[in-house]
Design a protein around this motif. Structure first.
Motif, PDB file in Angstrom:
ATOM      1  N   LYS A 107       0.947  -1.177  -0.166  1.00  0.00           N
ATOM      2  CA  LYS A 107       0.097   0.000   0.007  1.00  0.00           C
ATOM      3  C   LYS A 107       0.924   1.154  -0.057  1.00  0.00           C
ATOM      4  N   ASN A 108       0.291   2.480  -0.373  1.00  0.00           N
ATOM      5  CA  ASN A 108       0.982   3.717  -0.290  1.00  0.00           C
ATOM      6  C   ASN A 108       1.829   4.051   1.106  1.00  0.00           C
ATOM      7  N   SER A 109       2.716   4.544   1.144  1.00  0.00           N
ATOM      8  CA  SER A 109       3.068   4.851   2.440  1.00  0.00           C
ATOM      9  C   SER A 109       2.588   6.163   2.941  1.00  0.00           C
ATOM     10  N   LEU A 110       2.249   6.993   2.017  1.00  0.00           N
ATOM     11  CA  LEU A 110       1.566   8.213   2.408  1.00  0.00           C
ATOM     12  C   LEU A 110       0.430   7.959   3.187  1.00  0.00           C
ATOM     13  N   THR A 111      -0.202   8.807   4.055  1.00  0.00           N
ATOM     14  CA  THR A 111      -1.547   8.698   4.807  1.00  0.00           C
ATOM     15  C   THR A 111      -2.225   9.866   4.516  1.00  0.00           C
ATOM     16  N   GLU A 112      -3.682   9.646   4.795  1.00  0.00           N
ATOM     17  CA  GLU A 112      -4.591  10.680   4.577  1.00  0.00           C
ATOM     18  C   GLU A 112      -4.424  11.811   5.756  1.00  0.00           C
ATOM     19  N   GLY A 113      -4.649  12.782   5.648  1.00  0.00           N
ATOM     20  CA  GLY A 113      -4.231  13.930   6.691  1.00  0.00           C
ATOM     21  C   GLY A 113      -2.955  14.497   6.662  1.00  0.00           C
ATOM     22  N   GLN A 114      -1.832  13.753   5.967  1.00  0.00           N
ATOM     23  CA  GLN A 114      -0.706  14.536   6.048  1.00  0.00           C
ATOM     24  C   GLN A 114      -0.502  15.356   4.802  1.00  0.00           C
ATOM     25  N   LYS A 115       0.480  16.451   5.010  1.00  0.00           N
ATOM     26  CA  LYS A 115       0.601  17.690   3.990  1.00  0.00           C
ATOM     27  C   LYS A 115       1.073  16.768   2.821  1.00  0.00           C
ATOM     28  N   ALA A 116       0.388  16.981   1.535  1.00  0.00           N
ATOM     29  CA  ALA A 116       0.946  16.496   0.172  1.00  0.00           C
ATOM     30  C   ALA A 116       2.203  17.133   0.005  1.00  0.00           C
ATOM     31  N   PRO A 117       3.150  16.055  -0.637  1.00  0.00           N
ATOM     32  CA  PRO A 117       4.511  16.501  -1.144  1.00  0.00           C
ATOM     33  C   PRO A 117       4.723  17.573  -2.048  1.00  0.00           C
ATOM     34  N   GLU A 118       5.142  18.306  -2.010  1.00  0.00           N
ATOM     35  CA  GLU A 118       5.374  19.763  -2.816  1.00  0.00           C
ATOM     36  C   GLU A 118       5.999  19.246  -4.535  1.00  0.00           C
ATOM     37  N   PHE A 119       5.478  19.697  -5.215  1.00  0.00           N
ATOM     38  CA  PHE A 119       6.239  19.471  -6.588  1.00  0.00           C
ATOM     39  C   PHE A 119       6.007  20.606  -7.698  1.00  0.00           C
ATOM     40  N   CYS A 120       6.811  20.646  -8.617  1.00  0.00           N
ATOM     41  CA  CYS A 120       6.648  21.343  -9.991  1.00  0.00           C
ATOM     42  C   CYS A 120       7.005  20.821 -11.040  1.00  0.00           C
ATOM     43  N   LEU A 121       6.141  20.466 -12.026  1.00  0.00           N
ATOM     44  CA  LEU A 121       6.535  19.726 -13.195  1.00  0.00           C
ATOM     45  C   LEU A 121       6.020  20.480 -14.452  1.00  0.00           C
ATOM     46  N   PRO A 122       6.580  19.987 -15.515  1.00  0.00           N
ATOM     47  CA  PRO A 122       6.100  20.754 -16.881  1.00  0.00           C
ATOM     48  C   PRO A 122       4.979  20.108 -17.415  1.00  0.00           C
ATOM     49  N   ASP A 123       3.945  20.981 -17.898  1.00  0.00           N
ATOM     50  CA  ASP A 123       2.630  20.596 -18.228  1.00  0.00           C
ATOM     51  C   ASP A 123       2.597  20.215 -19.872  1.00  0.00           C
ATOM     52  N   GLN A 124       1.473  20.120 -20.602  1.00  0.00           N
ATOM     53  CA  GLN A 124       1.686  19.852 -21.899  1.00  0.00           C
ATOM     54  C   GLN A 124       2.109  21.001 -22.718  1.00  0.00           C
ATOM     55  N   ASN A 125       1.933  22.139 -22.217  1.00  0.00           N
ATOM     56  CA  ASN A 125       2.349  23.322 -22.721  1.00  0.00           C
ATOM     57  C   ASN A 125       3.670  23.856 -22.343  1.00  0.00           C
ATOM     58  N   GLU A 126       4.613  23.191 -21.656  1.00  0.00           N
ATOM     59  CA  GLU A 126       5.701  22.963 -21.301  1.00  0.00           C
ATOM     60  C   GLU A 126       5.965  24.215 -20.086  1.00  0.00           C
ATOM     61  N   ASP A 127       4.580  24.509 -19.489  1.00  0.00           N
ATOM     62  CA  ASP A 127       4.752  25.560 -18.334  1.00  0.00           C
ATOM     63  C   ASP A 127       4.817  24.929 -17.184  1.00  0.00           C
ATOM     64  N   GLU A 128       5.521  25.356 -16.287  1.00  0.00           N
ATOM     65  CA  GLU A 128       5.736  24.810 -15.009  1.00  0.00           C
ATOM     66  C   GLU A 128       4.618  24.768 -14.313  1.00  0.00           C
ATOM     67  N   VAL A 129       4.000  23.797 -13.619  1.00  0.00           N
ATOM     68  CA  VAL A 129       2.854  23.789 -12.903  1.00  0.00           C
ATOM     69  C   VAL A 129       3.372  23.109 -11.581  1.00  0.00           C
ATOM     70  N   CYS A 130       2.879  23.911 -10.434  1.00  0.00           N
ATOM     71  CA  CYS A 130       3.356  23.438  -8.851  1.00  0.00           C
ATOM     72  C   CYS A 130       1.874  23.508  -8.184  1.00  0.00           C
ATOM     73  N   LEU A 131       2.210  22.433  -7.274  1.00  0.00           N
ATOM     74  CA  LEU A 131       1.149  22.227  -6.279  1.00  0.00           C
ATOM     75  C   LEU A 131       0.613  23.574  -5.715  1.00  0.00           C
ATOM     76  N   THR A 132       1.378  24.394  -5.263  1.00  0.00           N
ATOM     77  CA  THR A 132       1.046  25.840  -4.649  1.00  0.00           C
ATOM     78  C   THR A 132       0.338  26.544  -5.636  1.00  0.00           C
ATOM     79  N   ASP A 133       0.357  26.444  -6.692  1.00  0.00           N
ATOM     80  CA  ASP A 133      -0.423  27.132  -7.731  1.00  0.00           C
ATOM     81  C   ASP A 133      -1.946  26.962  -7.590  1.00  0.00           C
ATOM     82  N   PHE A 134      -2.358  25.767  -6.640  1.00  0.00           N
ATOM     83  CA  PHE A 134      -3.694  25.613  -6.340  1.00  0.00           C
ATOM     84  C   PHE A 134      -4.075  25.778  -5.024  1.00  0.00           C
ATOM     85  N   LYS A 135      -3.498  26.645  -4.134  1.00  0.00           N
ATOM     86  CA  LYS A 135      -3.557  26.818  -2.902  1.00  0.00           C
ATOM     87  C   LYS A 135      -5.282  27.062  -2.397  1.00  0.00           C
ATOM     88  N   ASP A 136      -5.891  27.639  -3.220  1.00  0.00           N
ATOM     89  CA  ASP A 136      -7.343  27.977  -3.102  1.00  0.00           C
ATOM     90  C   ASP A 136      -8.406  26.857  -3.657  1.00  0.00           C
TER      91      ASP A 136
END
Length: 157
Positions: free
Chosen positions: A3-32
């Motif tokens: 099973k996955n070692s992450l648990t419900e309730g914990q902070k999601a690991p932060e990341f930034c990755l390129p999307d299909q437009n080669e724009d950087e997308v980060c988890l923090t972009d969706f804070k709201d």
């Protein structure tokens, strides 16, 4: 399969990755917003296509719930572009070619198929709240009706 070692309730690991437009997308972009982060093995395969088309079909409903859908695979940006164009997808796909984010989310694991062992993506979905916490984890997902199950769960919160 473990099973996955992450648990419900914990902070999601932060990341930034390129999307299909080669724009950087980060988890923090969706804070709201709520974030549906799903990991899938490969563009243009039957199960992955079904899952992406199902999330695309429900994109507006997810939007009504203040949620964004992000698909992640180790395919290249160019592969994502072809996949989106060929299948007329309307969701954001992120490229994690070196599997760094897969590993942070513990979806890059040992798999077995026909007696052969190899490292691969375990199809998984994470529902992340606007504060960046993991609310729900679906591990080793079956694609049939999965997008609808995620939407129904979100609506029930």
């Amino acid at each position: 399969m473990s099973k996955n070692s992450l648990t419900e309730g914990q902070k999601a690991p932060e990341f930034c990755l390129p999307d299909q437009n080669e724009d950087e997308v980060c988890l923090t972009d969706f804070k709201d917003k709520w974030t549906v982060l799903y990991f899938y093995p490969k563009d243009n395969t039957s199960g992955c296509t079904r899952e992406a088309q199902d999330f695309t079909a429900l994109k507006d409903e997810f939007g009504t719930e203040n949620a964004v859908v992000l698909g992640v695979s180790k395919d290249s940006v160019k592969s994502h572009i072809r996949f989106i164009e060929k299948k007329e997808l309307a969701i954001t796909l992120l490229s994690d070619e070196d599997t760094t984010v897969h590993q942070k989310y513990d979806v890059w694991r040992l798999k077995k198929n026909y007696g052969r062992e190899y490292m691969g993506t375990v199809r998984s979905t994470f529902l992340i709240d606007p504060e960046g916490n993991i609310v729900k984890i679906w591990d080793n997902v079956k694609t049939k009706e999965h997008a609808q199950k995620v939407l129904d769960f979100l609506k029930g919160i």
